[in-house]
Motif scaffolding. Structure first.
Motif, PDB file in Angstrom:
ATOM      1  N   TRP A   1      42.880  38.423  40.776  1.00  0.00           N
ATOM      2  CA  TRP A   1      41.902  38.013  41.802  1.00  0.00           C
ATOM      3  C   TRP A   1      41.460  36.569  41.623  1.00  0.00           C
ATOM      4  O   TRP A   1      41.064  35.911  42.576  1.00  0.00           O
ATOM      5  CB  TRP A   1      40.696  38.960  41.860  1.00  0.00           C
ATOM      6  CG  TRP A   1      39.887  39.129  40.600  1.00  0.00           C
ATOM      7  CD1 TRP A   1      39.929  40.194  39.741  1.00  0.00           C
ATOM      8  CD2 TRP A   1      38.910  38.226  40.049  1.00  0.00           C
ATOM      9  NE1 TRP A   1      39.042  40.013  38.702  1.00  0.00           N
ATOM     10  CE2 TRP A   1      38.414  38.814  38.867  1.00  0.00           C
ATOM     11  CE3 TRP A   1      38.403  36.991  40.435  1.00  0.00           C
ATOM     12  CZ2 TRP A   1      37.443  38.201  38.058  1.00  0.00           C
ATOM     13  CZ3 TRP A   1      37.441  36.373  39.644  1.00  0.00           C
ATOM     14  CH2 TRP A   1      36.969  36.974  38.472  1.00  0.00           C
TER      15      TRP A   1
ATOM     16  N   ARG B   1      39.282  52.736  33.264  1.00  0.00           N
ATOM     17  CA  ARG B   1      38.398  51.758  32.603  1.00  0.00           C
ATOM     18  C   ARG B   1      37.005  52.346  32.424  1.00  0.00           C
ATOM     19  O   ARG B   1      36.390  52.212  31.361  1.00  0.00           O
ATOM     20  CB  ARG B   1      38.279  50.491  33.440  1.00  0.00           C
ATOM     21  CG  ARG B   1      39.462  49.599  33.281  1.00  0.00           C
ATOM     22  CD  ARG B   1      39.172  48.227  33.866  1.00  0.00           C
ATOM     23  NE  ARG B   1      40.311  47.365  33.638  1.00  0.00           N
ATOM     24  CZ  ARG B   1      40.391  46.114  34.034  1.00  0.00           C
ATOM     25  NH1 ARG B   1      39.388  45.565  34.686  1.00  0.00           N
ATOM     26  NH2 ARG B   1      41.452  45.391  33.786  1.00  0.00           N
TER      27      ARG B   1
ATOM     28  N   GLY C   1      36.716  42.682  31.835  1.00  0.00           N
ATOM     29  CA  GLY C   1      36.629  41.714  30.746  1.00  0.00           C
ATOM     30  C   GLY C   1      35.224  41.365  30.275  1.00  0.00           C
ATOM     31  O   GLY C   1      34.855  41.626  29.128  1.00  0.00           O
ATOM     32  N   ILE C   2      34.396  40.825  31.158  1.00  0.00           N
ATOM     33  CA  ILE C   2      33.092  40.337  30.689  1.00  0.00           C
ATOM     34  C   ILE C   2      32.164  41.494  30.337  1.00  0.00           C
ATOM     35  O   ILE C   2      31.335  41.385  29.429  1.00  0.00           O
ATOM     36  CB  ILE C   2      32.423  39.374  31.702  1.00  0.00           C
ATOM     37  CG1 ILE C   2      31.278  38.603  31.023  1.00  0.00           C
ATOM     38  CG2 ILE C   2      31.913  40.110  32.938  1.00  0.00           C
ATOM     39  CD1 ILE C   2      31.667  37.771  29.832  1.00  0.00           C
TER      40      ILE C   2
ATOM     41  N   GLU D   1      33.906  29.844  40.517  1.00  0.00           N
ATOM     42  CA  GLU D   1      34.045  30.943  39.555  1.00  0.00           C
ATOM     43  C   GLU D   1      33.856  30.498  38.110  1.00  0.00           C
ATOM     44  O   GLU D   1      33.245  31.203  37.322  1.00  0.00           O
ATOM     45  CB  GLU D   1      35.423  31.599  39.718  1.00  0.00           C
ATOM     46  CG  GLU D   1      35.495  33.033  39.208  1.00  0.00           C
ATOM     47  CD  GLU D   1      35.610  33.155  37.706  1.00  0.00           C
ATOM     48  OE1 GLU D   1      35.318  34.245  37.168  1.00  0.00           O
ATOM     49  OE2 GLU D   1      35.996  32.172  37.027  1.00  0.00           O
TER      50      GLU D   1
ATOM     51  N   LYS E   1      27.865  35.914  36.572  1.00  0.00           N
ATOM     52  CA  LYS E   1      28.044  34.786  37.497  1.00  0.00           C
ATOM     53  C   LYS E   1      29.441  34.825  38.083  1.00  0.00           C
ATOM     54  O   LYS E   1      30.304  35.437  37.451  1.00  0.00           O
ATOM     55  CB  LYS E   1      27.819  33.441  36.826  1.00  0.00           C
ATOM     56  CG  LYS E   1      28.476  33.179  35.469  1.00  0.00           C
ATOM     57  CD  LYS E   1      29.927  33.487  35.203  1.00  0.00           C
ATOM     58  CE  LYS E   1      30.989  32.777  35.975  1.00  0.00           C
ATOM     59  NZ  LYS E   1      32.386  33.106  35.553  1.00  0.00           N
TER      60      LYS E   1
ATOM     61  N   ASP F   1      33.253  52.269  37.747  1.00  0.00           N
ATOM     62  CA  ASP F   1      34.321  51.302  38.027  1.00  0.00           C
ATOM     63  C   ASP F   1      35.271  51.962  39.022  1.00  0.00           C
ATOM     64  O   ASP F   1      35.483  53.177  38.972  1.00  0.00           O
ATOM     65  CB  ASP F   1      35.073  50.934  36.740  1.00  0.00           C
ATOM     66  CG  ASP F   1      35.844  49.620  36.882  1.00  0.00           C
ATOM     67  OD1 ASP F   1      35.565  48.672  36.145  1.00  0.00           O
ATOM     68  OD2 ASP F   1      36.754  49.543  37.748  1.00  0.00           O
TER      69      ASP F   1
HETATM   70  N1  LIG Z   1      31.383  34.047  30.323  1.00  0.00           N
HETATM   71  C1  LIG Z   1      31.062  34.575  31.472  1.00  0.00           C
HETATM   72  O1  LIG Z   1      29.959  34.451  31.920  1.00  0.00           O
HETATM   73  C2  LIG Z   1      32.118  35.318  32.236  1.00  0.00           C
HETATM   74  C3  LIG Z   1      33.396  35.480  31.703  1.00  0.00           C
HETATM   75  C4  LIG Z   1      34.338  36.193  32.448  1.00  0.00           C
HETATM   76  C5  LIG Z   1      34.007  36.711  33.683  1.00  0.00           C
HETATM   77  N2  LIG Z   1      32.747  36.516  34.185  1.00  0.00           N
HETATM   78  C6  LIG Z   1      32.373  36.998  35.536  1.00  0.00           C
HETATM   79  O2  LIG Z   1      32.281  38.423  35.499  1.00  0.00           O
HETATM   80  C7  LIG Z   1      32.736  38.970  36.739  1.00  0.00           C
HETATM   81  C8  LIG Z   1      33.860  39.945  36.436  1.00  0.00           C
HETATM   82  O3  LIG Z   1      34.907  39.249  35.798  1.00  0.00           O
HETATM   83  P1  LIG Z   1      35.893  39.960  34.761  1.00  0.00           P
HETATM   84  O4  LIG Z   1      36.660  38.867  34.107  1.00  0.00           O
HETATM   85  O5  LIG Z   1      35.162  40.938  33.947  1.00  0.00           O
HETATM   86  O6  LIG Z   1      36.855  40.704  35.808  1.00  0.00           O
HETATM   87  P2  LIG Z   1      37.798  41.955  35.543  1.00  0.00           P
HETATM   88  O7  LIG Z   1      38.766  41.974  36.660  1.00  0.00           O
HETATM   89  O8  LIG Z   1      38.289  41.939  34.131  1.00  0.00           O
HETATM   90  O9  LIG Z   1      36.783  43.186  35.664  1.00  0.00           O
HETATM   91  C9  LIG Z   1      36.135  43.522  36.862  1.00  0.00           C
HETATM   92  C10 LIG Z   1      36.008  45.035  36.908  1.00  0.00           C
HETATM   93  O10 LIG Z   1      35.282  45.371  38.088  1.00  0.00           O
HETATM   94  C11 LIG Z   1      35.911  46.505  38.675  1.00  0.00           C
HETATM   95  N3  LIG Z   1      35.524  46.536  40.092  1.00  0.00           N
HETATM   96  C12 LIG Z   1      35.979  45.762  41.108  1.00  0.00           C
HETATM   97  N4  LIG Z   1      35.343  46.083  42.250  1.00  0.00           N
HETATM   98  C13 LIG Z   1      34.468  47.069  41.952  1.00  0.00           C
HETATM   99  C14 LIG Z   1      33.526  47.808  42.698  1.00  0.00           C
HETATM  100  N5  LIG Z   1      33.338  47.562  43.989  1.00  0.00           N
HETATM  101  N6  LIG Z   1      32.810  48.756  42.058  1.00  0.00           N
HETATM  102  C15 LIG Z   1      32.990  49.003  40.749  1.00  0.00           C
HETATM  103  N7  LIG Z   1      33.866  48.331  39.979  1.00  0.00           N
HETATM  104  C16 LIG Z   1      34.589  47.365  40.572  1.00  0.00           C
HETATM  105  C17 LIG Z   1      37.381  46.301  38.422  1.00  0.00           C
HETATM  106  O11 LIG Z   1      38.106  47.503  38.523  1.00  0.00           O
HETATM  107  C18 LIG Z   1      37.351  45.750  36.994  1.00  0.00           C
HETATM  108  O12 LIG Z   1      37.403  46.779  36.027  1.00  0.00           O
HETATM  109  C19 LIG Z   1      33.185  37.788  37.599  1.00  0.00           C
HETATM  110  O13 LIG Z   1      32.159  37.416  38.484  1.00  0.00           O
HETATM  111  C20 LIG Z   1      33.408  36.678  36.584  1.00  0.00           C
HETATM  112  O14 LIG Z   1      33.177  35.382  37.101  1.00  0.00           O
HETATM  113  C21 LIG Z   1      31.793  35.855  33.480  1.00  0.00           C
END
Ligand SMILES: NC(=O)c1ccc[n+]([C@@H]2O[C@H](COP(=O)([O-])OP(=O)(O)OC[C@H]3O[C@@H](n4cnc5c(N)ncnc54)[C@H](O)[C@@H]3O)[C@@H](O)[C@H]2O)c1
Length: 325
Positions: free
Chosen positions: A154, A36, A10-11, A167, A91, A31
Protein backbone atom coordinates in the motif's frame (compact mmCIF):
# COMPACT_ATOMS: atom_id res chain seq x y z
CA UNK A 1 -6.94 0.18 31.56
CA UNK A 2 -8.60 -2.11 28.97
CA UNK A 3 -6.96 -1.60 25.60
CA UNK A 4 -8.13 -2.44 22.09
CA UNK A 5 -6.31 -2.45 18.74
CA UNK A 6 -7.61 -1.87 15.22
CA UNK A 7 -4.93 -3.00 12.76
CA UNK A 8 -2.12 -5.20 14.07
CA UNK A 9 0.57 -5.02 11.40
CA UNK A 10 4.06 -3.56 11.60
CA UNK A 11 3.76 -0.52 13.86
CA UNK A 12 1.13 -2.15 16.09
CA UNK A 13 3.77 -4.78 16.95
CA UNK A 14 6.01 -2.02 18.25
CA UNK A 15 3.21 -0.48 20.37
CA UNK A 16 2.15 -3.91 21.66
CA UNK A 17 5.69 -4.73 22.82
CA UNK A 18 5.78 -1.45 24.75
CA UNK A 19 2.40 -2.23 26.31
CA UNK A 20 3.60 -5.74 27.23
CA UNK A 21 6.64 -4.21 28.91
CA UNK A 22 4.34 -1.91 30.86
CA UNK A 23 2.18 -4.86 31.94
CA UNK A 24 -0.85 -3.25 30.24
CA UNK A 25 -3.97 -5.27 29.47
CA UNK A 26 -4.85 -5.65 25.76
CA UNK A 27 -8.36 -7.12 25.81
CA UNK A 28 -9.51 -6.92 22.15
CA UNK A 29 -7.82 -6.97 18.77
CA UNK A 30 -9.33 -6.30 15.34
CA UNK A 31 -7.76 -6.79 11.92
CA UNK A 32 -9.25 -7.52 8.51
CA UNK A 33 -6.45 -10.09 8.28
CA UNK A 34 -7.79 -12.70 10.71
CA UNK A 35 -4.51 -14.56 11.15
CA UNK A 36 -2.73 -11.36 12.22
CA UNK A 37 -5.49 -10.56 14.71
CA UNK A 38 -5.36 -14.12 16.00
CA UNK A 39 -1.63 -14.19 16.64
CA UNK A 40 -1.56 -10.75 18.32
CA UNK A 41 -4.54 -11.74 20.49
CA UNK A 42 -3.37 -15.24 21.45
CA UNK A 43 -0.20 -13.98 23.10
CA UNK A 44 -2.22 -11.64 25.29
CA UNK A 45 -5.45 -13.53 25.90
CA UNK A 46 -7.42 -10.89 23.98
CA UNK A 47 -10.67 -11.41 22.04
CA UNK A 48 -10.48 -11.29 18.23
CA UNK A 49 -12.64 -9.27 15.82
CA UNK A 50 -12.79 -8.88 12.05
CA UNK A 51 -15.00 -5.76 12.12
CA UNK A 52 -14.11 -2.80 14.33
CA UNK A 53 -17.74 -1.73 14.75
CA UNK A 54 -18.59 -5.08 16.35
CA UNK A 55 -15.55 -4.79 18.60
CA UNK A 56 -16.48 -1.29 19.73
CA UNK A 57 -20.10 -2.39 20.34
CA UNK A 58 -19.17 -5.40 22.44
CA UNK A 59 -15.98 -4.45 24.27
CA UNK A 60 -15.84 -2.10 27.26
CA UNK A 61 -12.56 -0.37 26.30
CA UNK A 62 -10.75 2.48 28.02
CA UNK A 63 -8.23 3.08 25.24
CA UNK A 64 -7.94 2.22 21.56
CA UNK A 65 -4.88 2.08 19.30
CA UNK A 66 -5.79 2.74 15.65
CA UNK A 67 -2.95 1.32 13.52
CA UNK A 68 -4.50 0.93 10.07
CA UNK A 69 -2.82 2.23 6.88
CA UNK A 70 -3.63 5.85 5.91
CA UNK A 71 -6.37 4.97 3.39
CA UNK A 72 -8.23 2.76 5.90
CA UNK A 73 -9.32 5.43 8.39
CA UNK A 74 -13.12 5.50 8.24
CA UNK A 75 -15.25 5.88 11.37
CA UNK A 76 -12.95 4.09 13.88
CA UNK A 77 -11.87 7.21 15.78
CA UNK A 78 -15.31 8.87 15.75
CA UNK A 79 -17.11 5.77 17.08
CA UNK A 80 -14.47 5.35 19.79
CA UNK A 81 -14.59 9.01 20.84
CA UNK A 82 -18.41 8.88 21.03
CA UNK A 83 -18.05 5.95 23.43
CA UNK A 84 -15.63 7.90 25.62
CA UNK A 85 -12.61 5.77 24.63
CA UNK A 86 -9.15 7.39 24.70
CA UNK A 87 -7.36 7.29 21.33
CA UNK A 88 -3.83 6.60 20.20
CA UNK A 89 -3.65 6.96 16.40
CA UNK A 90 -0.69 6.02 14.20
CA UNK A 91 0.46 8.86 11.93
CA UNK A 92 -0.59 10.15 9.42
CA UNK A 93 -4.06 10.61 10.89
CA UNK A 94 -5.86 10.67 7.52
CA UNK A 95 -5.41 11.33 3.82
CA UNK A 96 -7.58 14.46 3.68
CA UNK A 97 -7.95 17.48 5.88
CA UNK A 98 -11.75 17.07 5.82
CA UNK A 99 -11.46 13.64 7.42
CA UNK A 100 -8.97 14.85 10.02
CA UNK A 101 -11.17 17.84 10.91
CA UNK A 102 -14.22 15.60 11.32
CA UNK A 103 -12.34 13.39 13.77
CA UNK A 104 -10.77 16.37 15.52
CA UNK A 105 -14.28 17.77 16.18
CA UNK A 106 -15.58 14.45 17.50
CA UNK A 107 -12.57 14.07 19.77
CA UNK A 108 -12.95 17.60 21.12
CA UNK A 109 -16.71 17.12 21.68
CA UNK A 110 -16.11 13.89 23.59
CA UNK A 111 -13.19 15.27 25.58
CA UNK A 112 -11.28 11.97 25.39
CA UNK A 113 -7.52 11.77 25.84
CA UNK A 114 -5.96 11.64 22.37
CA UNK A 115 -2.43 11.12 21.08
CA UNK A 116 -0.78 10.53 17.70
CA UNK A 117 2.34 8.40 17.23
CA UNK A 118 4.91 11.13 16.61
CA UNK A 119 7.38 9.25 18.80
CA UNK A 120 10.33 11.54 18.26
CA UNK A 121 8.58 14.26 20.28
CA UNK A 122 9.18 11.90 23.21
CA UNK A 123 12.89 11.25 22.48
CA UNK A 124 15.35 12.63 25.02
CA UNK A 125 17.37 14.43 22.31
CA UNK A 126 14.19 16.28 21.25
CA UNK A 127 13.46 17.24 24.86
CA UNK A 128 17.03 18.46 25.29
CA UNK A 129 16.93 20.46 22.04
CA UNK A 130 13.58 22.02 23.05
CA UNK A 131 15.09 22.97 26.36
CA UNK A 132 18.24 24.47 24.78
CA UNK A 133 16.19 26.44 22.23
CA UNK A 134 13.88 27.76 24.93
CA UNK A 135 12.65 31.18 23.84
CA UNK A 136 15.54 31.77 21.40
CA UNK A 137 14.56 32.87 17.95
CA UNK A 138 14.85 30.13 15.32
CA UNK A 139 15.75 31.29 11.79
CA UNK A 140 16.23 28.14 9.74
CA UNK A 141 14.96 24.55 10.03
CA UNK A 142 16.34 21.89 7.70
CA UNK A 143 14.93 18.37 7.60
CA UNK A 144 16.02 15.24 5.76
CA UNK A 145 14.26 11.95 5.15
CA UNK A 146 16.59 9.75 3.11
CA UNK A 147 15.38 6.17 3.03
CA UNK A 148 15.05 3.05 0.93
CA UNK A 149 11.72 2.08 -0.61
CA UNK A 150 9.43 0.28 1.88
CA UNK A 151 8.26 -3.15 0.72
CA UNK A 152 4.65 -2.67 1.95
CA UNK A 153 2.35 -2.82 -1.09
CA UNK A 154 0.00 0.00 0.00
CA UNK A 155 2.94 2.34 0.65
CA UNK A 156 3.82 2.55 -3.05
CA UNK A 157 0.34 3.67 -4.16
CA UNK A 158 -0.36 7.39 -3.71
CA UNK A 159 -4.10 6.93 -3.19
CA UNK A 160 -3.38 4.53 -0.30
CA UNK A 161 -0.40 6.12 1.48
CA UNK A 162 -0.47 9.77 0.40
CA UNK A 163 3.09 9.45 -0.90
CA UNK A 164 6.39 9.74 0.96
CA UNK A 165 5.77 13.29 2.23
CA UNK A 166 2.41 12.48 3.89
CA UNK A 167 3.27 8.97 5.06
CA UNK A 168 6.93 9.07 6.04
CA UNK A 169 8.44 12.55 5.98
CA UNK A 170 5.49 13.58 8.17
CA UNK A 171 7.70 12.77 11.19
CA UNK A 172 10.24 15.40 10.11
CA UNK A 173 7.59 17.95 9.07
CA UNK A 174 6.13 17.45 12.53
CA UNK A 175 9.50 18.12 14.17
CA UNK A 176 9.99 21.17 11.93
CA UNK A 177 6.72 22.53 13.38
CA UNK A 178 7.70 21.47 16.89
CA UNK A 179 10.92 23.49 16.70
CA UNK A 180 10.04 26.19 14.16
CA UNK A 181 6.37 26.91 14.88
CA UNK A 182 3.43 26.99 12.49
CA UNK A 183 3.92 27.04 8.72
CA UNK A 184 2.02 29.56 6.59
CA UNK A 185 3.07 28.60 3.06
CA UNK A 186 5.01 25.91 1.22
CA UNK A 187 6.55 25.42 -2.18
CA UNK A 188 7.59 21.98 -3.41
CA UNK A 189 9.34 20.30 -6.30
CA UNK A 190 9.56 16.58 -6.87
CA UNK A 191 10.38 14.00 -9.51
CA UNK A 192 10.17 10.29 -10.13
CA UNK A 193 13.79 10.13 -11.13
CA UNK A 194 15.94 7.53 -9.44
CA UNK A 195 14.04 4.27 -8.97
CA UNK A 196 13.78 2.40 -12.29
CA UNK A 197 10.13 1.49 -13.10
CA UNK A 198 11.11 -2.18 -13.40
CA UNK A 199 12.31 -2.15 -9.77
CA UNK A 200 9.01 -0.76 -8.44
CA UNK A 201 6.25 -1.09 -11.04
CA UNK A 202 3.47 -0.02 -8.67
CA UNK A 203 5.25 3.06 -7.27
CA UNK A 204 3.20 6.01 -8.60
CA UNK A 205 4.75 9.07 -6.94
CA UNK A 206 7.99 11.06 -6.66
CA UNK A 207 11.15 9.44 -5.31
CA UNK A 208 12.91 12.79 -4.73
CA UNK A 209 11.16 15.86 -3.28
CA UNK A 210 12.16 19.15 -1.72
CA UNK A 211 9.70 21.36 0.17
CA UNK A 212 10.41 24.95 1.19
CA UNK A 213 8.64 26.13 4.33
CA UNK A 214 7.74 29.67 5.40
CA UNK A 215 6.96 29.88 9.11
CA UNK A 216 4.50 32.36 10.65
CA UNK A 217 7.20 33.72 12.99
CA UNK A 218 9.51 34.60 10.09
CA UNK A 219 11.75 31.52 10.09
CA UNK A 220 12.30 29.62 6.84
CA UNK A 221 13.07 25.97 6.22
CA UNK A 222 13.17 22.98 3.94
CA UNK A 223 12.40 19.28 4.17
CA UNK A 224 13.96 17.12 1.45
CA UNK A 225 13.12 13.45 1.01
CA UNK A 226 14.00 10.45 -1.08
CA UNK A 227 13.12 6.77 -0.95
CA UNK A 228 15.90 5.86 -3.36
CA UNK A 229 18.96 5.26 -1.20
CA UNK A 230 20.28 2.39 0.87
CA UNK A 231 20.59 2.96 4.58
CA UNK A 232 18.83 6.04 5.82
CA UNK A 233 18.67 9.27 7.64
CA UNK A 234 15.91 11.10 9.46
CA UNK A 235 17.31 14.37 10.73
CA UNK A 236 16.47 17.94 11.66
CA UNK A 237 18.87 20.87 11.89
CA UNK A 238 17.78 23.96 13.81
CA UNK A 239 19.65 27.22 13.37
CA UNK A 240 19.08 30.29 15.52
CA UNK A 241 21.05 33.20 16.93
CA UNK A 242 24.22 31.67 18.46
CA UNK A 243 22.55 28.28 18.00
CA UNK A 244 23.12 25.36 15.65
CA UNK A 245 21.62 21.98 16.58
CA UNK A 246 21.64 18.79 14.58
CA UNK A 247 19.26 16.03 15.63
CA UNK A 248 19.83 12.70 13.93
CA UNK A 249 17.12 10.13 14.67
CA UNK A 250 19.02 7.25 13.07
CA UNK A 251 22.34 7.67 14.86
CA UNK A 252 20.30 8.91 17.88
CA UNK A 253 22.52 11.92 18.45
CA UNK A 254 22.16 15.61 19.21
CA UNK A 255 25.21 17.67 18.26
CA UNK A 256 25.96 21.33 17.65
CA UNK A 257 26.86 24.54 19.39
CA UNK A 258 25.01 26.99 21.56
CA UNK A 259 26.57 30.30 22.63
CA UNK A 260 29.97 28.98 21.56
CA UNK A 261 29.67 25.83 23.70
CA UNK A 262 29.48 22.47 22.01
CA UNK A 263 26.51 20.16 22.45
CA UNK A 264 27.10 16.42 22.11
CA UNK A 265 24.48 13.98 23.33
CA UNK A 266 23.70 10.33 22.62
CA UNK A 267 20.04 9.39 22.98
CA UNK A 268 19.05 6.89 25.65
CA UNK A 269 15.33 7.24 24.98
CA UNK A 270 14.31 6.96 21.33
CA UNK A 271 10.71 7.93 22.08
CA UNK A 272 8.98 4.72 20.92
CA UNK A 273 8.51 3.26 24.38
CA UNK A 274 8.18 6.64 26.11
CA UNK A 275 5.24 7.73 23.89
CA UNK A 276 3.23 4.65 24.92
CA UNK A 277 4.22 4.97 28.57
CA UNK A 278 3.19 8.63 28.54
CA UNK A 279 -0.13 7.86 26.79
CA UNK A 280 -1.05 5.26 29.42
CA UNK A 281 -0.29 7.74 32.15
CA UNK A 282 -2.44 10.38 30.42
CA UNK A 283 -5.31 7.85 30.14
CA UNK A 284 -5.02 6.76 33.77
CA UNK A 285 -4.94 10.33 35.01
CA UNK A 286 -7.40 11.58 32.33
CA UNK A 287 -4.87 14.35 31.71
CA UNK A 288 -4.47 15.56 28.11
CA UNK A 289 -1.75 17.98 29.24
CA UNK A 290 0.67 15.03 29.43
CA UNK A 291 0.31 14.53 25.64
CA UNK A 292 2.91 16.15 23.37
CA UNK A 293 1.29 15.11 20.09
CA UNK A 294 -2.47 15.55 20.20
CA UNK A 295 -4.83 14.69 17.35
CA UNK A 296 -5.48 18.40 16.63
CA UNK A 297 -1.75 19.10 16.51
CA UNK A 298 -1.16 16.13 14.20
CA UNK A 299 -3.90 17.45 11.91
CA UNK A 300 -1.81 20.61 11.49
CA UNK A 301 1.21 18.52 10.46
CA UNK A 302 -1.06 16.71 8.00
CA UNK A 303 -2.13 20.11 6.62
CA UNK A 304 1.50 21.04 5.91
CA UNK A 305 2.25 17.77 4.14
CA UNK A 306 -0.98 17.94 2.10
CA UNK A 307 -0.09 21.52 1.09
CA UNK A 308 3.32 20.21 -0.04
CA UNK A 309 1.59 17.57 -2.17
CA UNK A 310 -0.72 20.24 -3.58
CA UNK A 311 2.31 22.35 -4.50
CA UNK A 312 3.93 19.38 -6.28
CA UNK A 313 0.76 19.21 -8.39
CA UNK A 314 0.16 22.92 -8.96
CA UNK A 315 3.76 24.09 -9.33
CA UNK A 316 2.76 27.05 -7.15
CA UNK A 317 3.16 28.27 -3.60
CA UNK A 318 0.36 26.81 -1.47
CA UNK A 319 -1.01 28.68 1.52
CA UNK A 320 -1.98 26.82 4.68
CA UNK A 321 -5.55 27.38 5.94
CA UNK A 322 -5.37 30.33 8.35
CA UNK A 323 -7.04 28.17 11.01
CA UNK A 324 -3.80 26.17 11.03
CA UNK A 325 -1.60 29.03 12.20
N1 LIG B 1 7.23 4.99 13.45
C1 LIG B 1 5.97 5.18 13.17
O1 LIG B 1 5.35 6.06 13.70
C2 LIG B 1 5.32 4.29 12.16
C3 LIG B 1 6.04 3.25 11.57
C4 LIG B 1 5.38 2.44 10.64
C5 LIG B 1 4.06 2.68 10.31
N2 LIG B 1 3.39 3.72 10.90
C6 LIG B 1 2.00 4.05 10.52
O2 LIG B 1 1.14 3.03 11.04
C7 LIG B 1 0.06 2.80 10.14
C8 LIG B 1 0.07 1.33 9.77
O3 LIG B 1 1.30 1.02 9.15
P1 LIG B 1 1.95 -0.44 9.25
O4 LIG B 1 3.34 -0.30 8.73
O5 LIG B 1 1.71 -1.02 10.57
O6 LIG B 1 1.06 -1.18 8.13
P2 LIG B 1 0.82 -2.74 7.96
O7 LIG B 1 0.32 -2.92 6.58
O8 LIG B 1 2.02 -3.50 8.43
O9 LIG B 1 -0.35 -3.02 9.02
C9 LIG B 1 -1.63 -2.48 8.90
C10 LIG B 1 -2.62 -3.51 9.42
O10 LIG B 1 -3.92 -2.93 9.37
C11 LIG B 1 -4.82 -3.93 8.90
N3 LIG B 1 -6.00 -3.24 8.36
C12 LIG B 1 -6.12 -2.57 7.18
N4 LIG B 1 -7.35 -2.04 7.08
C13 LIG B 1 -8.02 -2.38 8.21
C14 LIG B 1 -9.32 -2.12 8.69
N5 LIG B 1 -10.17 -1.38 8.00
N6 LIG B 1 -9.66 -2.63 9.89
C15 LIG B 1 -8.80 -3.38 10.61
N7 LIG B 1 -7.54 -3.65 10.20
C16 LIG B 1 -7.15 -3.14 9.02
C17 LIG B 1 -4.02 -4.71 7.88
O11 LIG B 1 -4.58 -5.98 7.65
C18 LIG B 1 -2.66 -4.78 8.59
O12 LIG B 1 -2.56 -5.91 9.43
C19 LIG B 1 0.29 3.72 8.93
O13 LIG B 1 -0.47 4.89 9.06
C20 LIG B 1 1.77 4.06 9.03
O14 LIG B 1 2.10 5.33 8.51
C21 LIG B 1 3.99 4.51 11.83
Amino acid sequence: VRIGFIGVGGIAGNYLRSLDRLGAQVTAVCDVDDSRAQSAAELRGARVYHHHEEMLDKEPLDALFVCVPPFAHSNQEILAAQRGIALFVAKPVALTLEKAREVEKAVAAAGVVNQVGYMWRYADITEEAKCIIGSREVGLVLGHVLTSLPGTAWWRVFARSGGQIVEQSTHVFDLARYFGGEVQQVFAWGRRKLIPPADAPTLDFEDVTTVNLDFVNGAVGNVSSTSAIRGGRYSVEVIGRNLHLNLNYVSDTLTGTVDGESVDMKAEKSGYFEQVESFLQAVRQKDQSLVKSSYADAARTLAVTLAANASLQSGRVELLPTTDH
